[in-house]
Design an enzyme around this catalytic site. Structure first.
Site, mmCIF file in Angstrom:
data_model
loop_
_atom_site.group_PDB
_atom_site.id
_atom_site.type_symbol
_atom_site.label_atom_id
_atom_site.label_comp_id
_atom_site.label_asym_id
_atom_site.label_seq_id
_atom_site.Cartn_x
_atom_site.Cartn_y
_atom_site.Cartn_z
ATOM 1 N N ASP A 60 1.853 1.267 -1.630
ATOM 2 C CA ASP A 60 1.227 2.045 -2.695
ATOM 3 C C ASP A 60 1.225 1.244 -3.985
ATOM 4 O O ASP A 60 1.939 0.250 -4.126
ATOM 5 C CB ASP A 60 1.995 3.351 -2.923
ATOM 6 C CG ASP A 60 1.968 4.275 -1.716
ATOM 7 O OD1 ASP A 60 1.056 4.121 -0.879
ATOM 8 O OD2 ASP A 60 2.859 5.133 -1.617
ATOM 9 N N TYR A 119 12.271 0.221 2.858
ATOM 10 C CA TYR A 119 12.053 0.569 1.455
ATOM 11 C C TYR A 119 13.395 0.860 0.801
ATOM 12 O O TYR A 119 14.281 1.460 1.423
ATOM 13 C CB TYR A 119 11.186 1.821 1.328
ATOM 14 C CG TYR A 119 9.699 1.578 1.370
ATOM 15 C CD1 TYR A 119 8.995 1.257 0.207
ATOM 16 C CD2 TYR A 119 8.992 1.687 2.558
ATOM 17 C CE1 TYR A 119 7.629 1.048 0.248
ATOM 18 C CE2 TYR A 119 7.624 1.473 2.605
ATOM 19 C CZ TYR A 119 6.948 1.156 1.446
ATOM 20 O OH TYR A 119 5.600 0.943 1.487
#
EC number: 5.4.99.12
Length: 280
Positions: A60, A119
């Site tokens: 993103d 992440y």
């Protein structure tokens, strides 16, 4: 094709000014700066022809990376792979750095050979956040219950249907993902949420992080969190985590991903700790 070599890159970048990894093209023009777009511009300058740079996955906007993998094919036969590191870095913006480059088998693919993506979300837990940390941490003016958060996180193991944490526009054919490790840790005002899986749905990690913190704030039981997970209903999500404050790493293997690789990797993670952040 025998004259083409495949080079695997390890990339770190500050994603603040980028729309994410993948190019967003309108006609012949890129709509917004992307990490992939910057790398391909430099690859074209080095080779004097268009070169595709294939990443291990999309990110993103605002995502930072410490070890994303990508590959490209080069017709250059006489340059050692490691020489691509200074060649790229001398032309890239300072917000993107190549930290490793190596020649690999033609069968390796940065995306399809990736066995795990990781992440890390960073949350600054204090009444007032330091200004220089704001681009890289999500500020919350309280200290969450890390014990309760880790109880939730412990339920995220193995193969799970992640429909409850999918974004409205996610077009994945399957919503199932395989979780290797999920946990929270705390160090010097910063709460870190780390999650490793074979892949993620679009905006899934943001939604999952927001839901975990929302449940903790409401003092939901572990059973209530599991009910949200298994409901396959995205309306039960908590408010999504803001975009800043997270980083990304990828582990790749020369073999195409398989169930056998899954089980082997899961055992290795249990015994190697932070070694899971090594890219290759």
């Amino acid at each position: 094709m025998n004259d083409v070599r495949k080079i695997l890159l390890r990339i770190s970048y500050d994603g603040t000014r980028f729309c994410g990894w993948q190019k967003q093209v309108s006609g012949s023009r890129e709509r917004a700066p992307s990490v992939q777009g910057e790398l391909e511009k430099v690859a074209e300058k080095i080779h004097h022809q268009k070169i595709a740079v294939i990443g291990s996955g999309r990110t993103d906007s605002g995502v930072h990376a410490v070890g994303q993998a990508a590959h490209f094919c080069t017709p250059m036969r006489n340059i050692l792979a490691y020489r691509f590191i200074p060649a790229f870095n001398s032309l890239l913006p300072h917000s993107i750095r190549i930290t490793d480059a190596r020649e690999v088998s033609s069968q390796l693919h940065a995306r399809f050979s990736a066995v795990m993506r990781t992440y890390r979300y960073h949350l600054h837990c204090a009444p007032v956040a330091y200004a220089h940390e704001l681009p890289y941490c999500w500020h919350i003016a309280r200290m969450p219950d890390i014990h309760l958060l880790n109880q939730y996180a412990a339920t995220l193991k193995g193969e799970l249907d992640c429909t409850s944490f999918a974004a409205a526009g996610d077009k994945s054919a399957s919503k199932s993902r395989y979780f290797y490790d999920t946990h929270f840790s705390f160090n010097h005002r910063v709460l870190t949420f780390e999650i490793s899986a074979n892949a993620f749905l679009w905006k899934m990690v943001r939604s999952l992080t927001g839901t975990l913190l929302h449940c903790e704030k409401k003092r939901c039981s572990v059973r209530e969190f599991v009910r949200i997970l298994h409901a396959k209903d995205r309306r039960l999500q908590g408010p999504p985590h803001r975009r800043m404050g997270y980083s990304y790493g990828t582990s790749v293997t020369p073999n195409t991903y398989s169930v056998q690789n899954r089980n082997t990797l899961a055992r290795e993670l249990a015994s190697t700790g932070n070694a899971r952040w090594k890219t290759y």
